[in-house]
Motif scaffolding. Structure first.
Motif, mmCIF file in Angstrom:
data_model
loop_
_atom_site.group_PDB
_atom_site.id
_atom_site.type_symbol
_atom_site.label_atom_id
_atom_site.label_comp_id
_atom_site.label_asym_id
_atom_site.label_seq_id
_atom_site.Cartn_x
_atom_site.Cartn_y
_atom_site.Cartn_z
ATOM 1 N N ASP A 448 0.819 -1.210 0.000
ATOM 2 C CA ASP A 448 0.000 0.000 0.000
ATOM 3 C C ASP A 448 0.853 1.260 0.000
ATOM 4 O O ASP A 448 0.530 2.264 -0.646
ATOM 5 C CB ASP A 448 -0.920 -0.026 1.226
ATOM 6 N N ILE A 449 1.986 1.219 0.727
ATOM 7 C CA ILE A 449 2.872 2.382 0.779
ATOM 8 C C ILE A 449 3.476 2.655 -0.592
ATOM 9 O O ILE A 449 3.605 3.811 -1.019
ATOM 10 C CB ILE A 449 3.981 2.156 1.830
ATOM 11 N N THR A 450 3.856 1.579 -1.298
ATOM 12 C CA THR A 450 4.437 1.745 -2.632
ATOM 13 C C THR A 450 3.474 2.478 -3.551
ATOM 14 O O THR A 450 3.834 3.478 -4.196
ATOM 15 C CB THR A 450 4.783 0.375 -3.237
ATOM 16 N N TYR A 451 2.253 1.979 -3.630
ATOM 17 C CA TYR A 451 1.272 2.606 -4.524
ATOM 18 C C TYR A 451 0.972 4.041 -4.107
ATOM 19 O O TYR A 451 0.819 4.932 -4.955
ATOM 20 C CB TYR A 451 -0.014 1.786 -4.539
ATOM 21 N N SER A 452 0.911 4.291 -2.818
ATOM 22 C CA SER A 452 0.631 5.640 -2.346
ATOM 23 C C SER A 452 1.739 6.611 -2.754
ATOM 24 O O SER A 452 1.464 7.734 -3.209
ATOM 25 C CB SER A 452 0.469 5.627 -0.820
ATOM 26 N N LEU A 453 3.002 6.182 -2.628
ATOM 27 C CA LEU A 453 4.130 7.034 -3.019
ATOM 28 C C LEU A 453 4.117 7.325 -4.517
ATOM 29 O O LEU A 453 4.332 8.466 -4.950
ATOM 30 C CB LEU A 453 5.445 6.359 -2.627
ATOM 31 N N VAL A 454 3.864 6.282 -5.308
ATOM 32 C CA VAL A 454 3.864 6.456 -6.768
ATOM 33 C C VAL A 454 2.730 7.376 -7.195
ATOM 34 O O VAL A 454 2.914 8.290 -8.025
ATOM 35 C CB VAL A 454 3.764 5.080 -7.464
#
Length: 551
Positions: A448-454
């Motif tokens: 979830d953190i990855t997608y949020s950052l991108v």
């Protein structure tokens, strides 16, 4: 026949009657000639060895030993799979009937690997095969219910079944049940089991009392822990070094260092010997209390008692140095550890590297990586993550990417999140998107953190369509809250209310639930953008009404 016996036989034959004499003499002459013939004939070769016997069929004992070895050697859970495979092999077409010990070993391995359901299935198979469970098998089942599943009603039921069917619970059975109860914080229940043991004439040991001691110390109930120790000694139950280690850790937690000193001084008189864990626990307590000098003084005491400090001890001292002074001092201690005769490992280096990051000494972190290489210490994924973070902070992301491509590097989702965060702050949306694709191609699942950052990065660069594609991809991976909040904020800031309206309808249509906190963040975002005083306020109301109607 030897020649010296022939005259005696001749005299016996000549002294007999004529008929017997002639008959015996003819036999004797034939025997003498045969003996002479045998004496000159070469001796035959020894007979050939018998053909090798067929190998015996493996006994259940052999299988049990192999299963136990697999379970003991493997730390990654693979040992339980091998043990289960051997059990299935015995029960398969070969028809080698496993005994109770085989079932028990397999179930214990599965329980130790945190696979309680599989352990219960093995014991169920034991019953279906008609193998009568013994005390050891029932004890494993008690451990599964009490220590793994926290189903104490089922654990008590197993004990009752044992008593009713003549399978006597032993000290291990009761100690296992007590350990599970103490782990769940039910100390009063554990004391009740201890009373039951004593009533049944089952003598407890140190393994029985230590979980209760640990439960007391964890909750700061030091007086009860000391009273329990006195009860043990008065009852003739010798506490082990593990029991004393638990008490030492509890005393350090409340700062009772003088009592720890007294325990160590009286150890020989009370029949126990402090080990490396005892001193490491004491050092940890002193370091956390800021008494780093006293902690280092304990090293000399350990060495005088014939105990060698291990990597855990060194890690405690390094962490203590970091707390009391600076990570720079810990770095110097780490670099001269070889001269001190201490064997450092990757955990020690990671501890100092992490502290150096807290002090923003990025170059020192990278220097420690080279120091590890000189000493032949292999870095792990945590090490590389710290170094990648440091290189990005030093403004050298390309070197971090080069490190990522090295054969020794094992990247994780944390590694990629670190790179994506730094590239996102630098406004490199294209590189961020490429990193997302690279980690997916390497089989590393974004979180979830990855997608949020991108999504945050793409929205800041006004690449809304690509951000929407990333969000829909996150829905396929079952990630929702942070990514949804990122795309919604981005669309609001970008004034893309039509796309936001469509997105919310799609999300709610797929059955996702929008939490209250997300509503609050949406309203704040609308207000910050100035929609509350805009002529387009009706669009905001329409979006919120639709969300509430479909909630």
């Amino acid at each position: 026949m030897p020649s010296r016996s022939l005259p005696r036989l001749l005299l016996r034959c000549l002294s007999s009657g004529p008929h017997h004499r002639d008959h015996r003499l003819s036999h004797l002459l034939r025997f003498a000639s045969l003996a002479k013939e045998l004496s000159v004939r070469p001796r035959p070769h020894p007979p050939p060895p018998p053909p090798p016997s067929r190998p015996r069929s493996p006994h259940p004992y052999d299988y049990n030993r192999l299963m136990s070895a697999h379970a003991a050697e493997s730390r990654d859970g693979a040992g339980s799979d091998r043990a289960l495979h051997l059990l299935d092999e015995m029960r398969g077409p070969l028809g080698r009937r496993p005994d109770a010990a085989c079932f028990t070993t397999a179930a214990a391995a599965l329980s130790a690997a945190s696979r309680p359901g599989d352990a219960i299935a093995v014991l169920d198979a034991m019953a279906s095969d008609g193998v009568v469970p013994d005390t050891a098998a029932c004890t494993v089942l008690v451990g599964v219910y009490a220590c793994r599943l926290r189903r104490f009603d089922a654990a008590y039921e197993v004990v009752r079944w044992m008593v009713a069917n003549g399978v006597a619970p032993d000290v291990v059975t009761y100690s296992t049940l007590i350990s599970g109860l103490c782990g769940a914080g039910q100390v009063a229940e554990a004391l009740g089991v201890l009373d039951l043991m004593l009533e049944e004439g089952c003598r407890p040991n140190a393994h029985t009392y230590t979980p209760i001691m640990h439960a007391y110390c964890t909750r700061g109930r030091i007086h009860e822990a000391k009273r329990l120790l006195s009860t043990m000694i008065a009852g003739g139950f010798a506490p082990s070094t593990v029991t004393y280690n638990v008490l030492v850790k509890g005393l350090c937690k409340v700062g009772a260092f003088k009592e720890v000193d007294a325990l160590l001084e009286e150890s020989s008189a009370k029949g126990w010997e402090p080990d490396a864990i005892t001193y490491s626990s004491y050092m940890d307590g002193l370091c956390k209390a800021g008494r780093i000098d006293e902690s280092f003084a304990l090293v000399d005491k350990m060495l005088s008692n014939g105990l060698q400090p291990n990597e855990v001890t060194l890690n405690i001292l390094l962490d203590g140095v970091c707390r009391s002074s600076t990570a720079w001092a810990a770095k110097q201690l780490l670099e001269c550890s070889a001269e001190l005769g201490w064997d450092c490992n990757v955990v020690n280096y990671n501890t100092v590297m992490r502290r150096l990051c807290d002090e923003r000494r990025w170059f020192s972190v990278v220097k420690l990586l080279f120091d590890m290489a000189k000493k032949g210490i292999s870095p792990n994924s945590w090490t590389f993550n710290i170094v990648v973070h440091s290189l990005c902070k030093l403004g050298k992301p390309h070197k971090a990417l080069c490190l990522l491509k090295s054969e020794e590097f094992v990247a994780t989702v944390i590694t990629y999140n670190t790179l994506i965060r730094h590239r996102s702050v630098a406004g490199k949306a294209d590189e961020v998107f490429l990193l997302l694709h690279q980690m997916i191609e390497e089989g590393i699942a974004p979180n979830d953190i990855t997608y949020s950052l991108v999504i945050d990065c793409l929205c800041r660069e006004e690449k809304f369509l690509v951000a929407l594609c990333c969000f829909y991809r996150s829905l396929q991976d079952d990630f929702f809250p942070s990514a949804f909040l990122s795309i919604v904020r981005g669309l609001i800031v970008g004034g893309m209310l039509g796309e936001l309206h469509t997105l919310i309808g799609c999300v709610l249509g797929q059955g996702f639930i929008i939490e209250v906190c997300i509503y609050q963040e949406l309203i704040k975002a609308f207000c910050r953008k100035g929609y509350c005083q805009s002529v387009e306020m009706y669009k905001v109301c329409h979006i919120l009404e639709r969300m509430l109607s479909l909630r």
